[in-house]
Design a protein around this motif. Structure first.
Motif, PDB file in Angstrom:
ATOM      1  N   ARG A  71       0.772  -1.157  -0.076  1.00  0.00           N
ATOM      2  CA  ARG A  71       0.245  -0.512  -0.119  1.00  0.00           C
ATOM      3  C   ARG A  71       0.616   1.387  -0.145  1.00  0.00           C
ATOM      4  NH1 ARG A  71      -3.888  -2.779   3.404  1.00  0.00           N
ATOM      5  NH2 ARG A  71      -2.828  -2.230   5.400  1.00  0.00           N
ATOM      6  N   SER A  72       2.120   1.419   0.815  1.00  0.00           N
ATOM      7  CA  SER A  72       3.095   2.120   0.519  1.00  0.00           C
ATOM      8  C   SER A  72       3.674   2.762  -0.379  1.00  0.00           C
ATOM      9  CB  SER A  72       3.471   2.057   2.138  1.00  0.00           C
ATOM     10  OG  SER A  72       4.543   1.470   1.798  1.00  0.00           O
ATOM     11  N   THR A  73       3.603   1.661  -0.898  1.00  0.00           N
ATOM     12  CA  THR A  73       4.352   1.659  -2.293  1.00  0.00           C
ATOM     13  C   THR A  73       3.525   2.144  -3.807  1.00  0.00           C
ATOM     14  OG1 THR A  73       6.397  -0.481  -1.674  1.00  0.00           O
ATOM     15  CG2 THR A  73       6.011   0.505  -4.448  1.00  0.00           C
ATOM     16  N   GLU A  74       2.351   1.613  -3.200  1.00  0.00           N
ATOM     17  CA  GLU A  74       1.480   2.227  -4.352  1.00  0.00           C
ATOM     18  C   GLU A  74       1.182   3.294  -4.243  1.00  0.00           C
ATOM     19  OE1 GLU A  74      -1.545  -0.117  -3.516  1.00  0.00           O
ATOM     20  OE2 GLU A  74      -0.828  -2.187  -4.600  1.00  0.00           O
ATOM     21  N   MET A  75       1.037   4.054  -2.835  1.00  0.00           N
ATOM     22  CA  MET A  75       1.007   5.558  -2.498  1.00  0.00           C
ATOM     23  C   MET A  75       2.215   6.366  -3.148  1.00  0.00           C
ATOM     24  SD  MET A  75      -0.699   5.563   1.351  1.00  0.00           S
ATOM     25  CE  MET A  75      -0.860   7.422   1.464  1.00  0.00           C
TER      26      MET A  75
END
Length: 80
Positions: A71-75
């Motif tokens: 999720r943090s990578t996608e954000m």
């Protein structure tokens, strides 16, 4: 085949679901002391249940960490 006595097992030494479940429940409650005598099947079954609960929890934690990382990578990737 060796007898139970030759293998160091007594009449109460058997794979018991009760002790296995006690090990699982102990892990969930944070109890880390096995109340059974070390040289018995009850002791080993409790340990097996405790370890099963530990590794099941470990897998859940790893999965959650991986999901959080994704999720943090996608954000970050979406903001660039």
């Amino acid at each position: 085949a060796r007898t139970r006595e030759q293998r160091g097992l007594g009449k109460y030494d058997a794979p018991l679901k009760v002790q296995f479940q006690q090990g699982i429940d102990s892990f969930k409650r944070g109890v880390v002391i096995n109340i059974f005598h070390r040289d018995t099947m009850q002791y080993r079954e409790w340990e097996r249940g405790f370890n099963r609960a530990y590794f099941d929890r470990l897998e859940k934690v790893k999965d959650r960490e991986q999901q959080a990382t994704n999720r943090s990578t996608e954000m970050v990737g979406g903001e660039v």
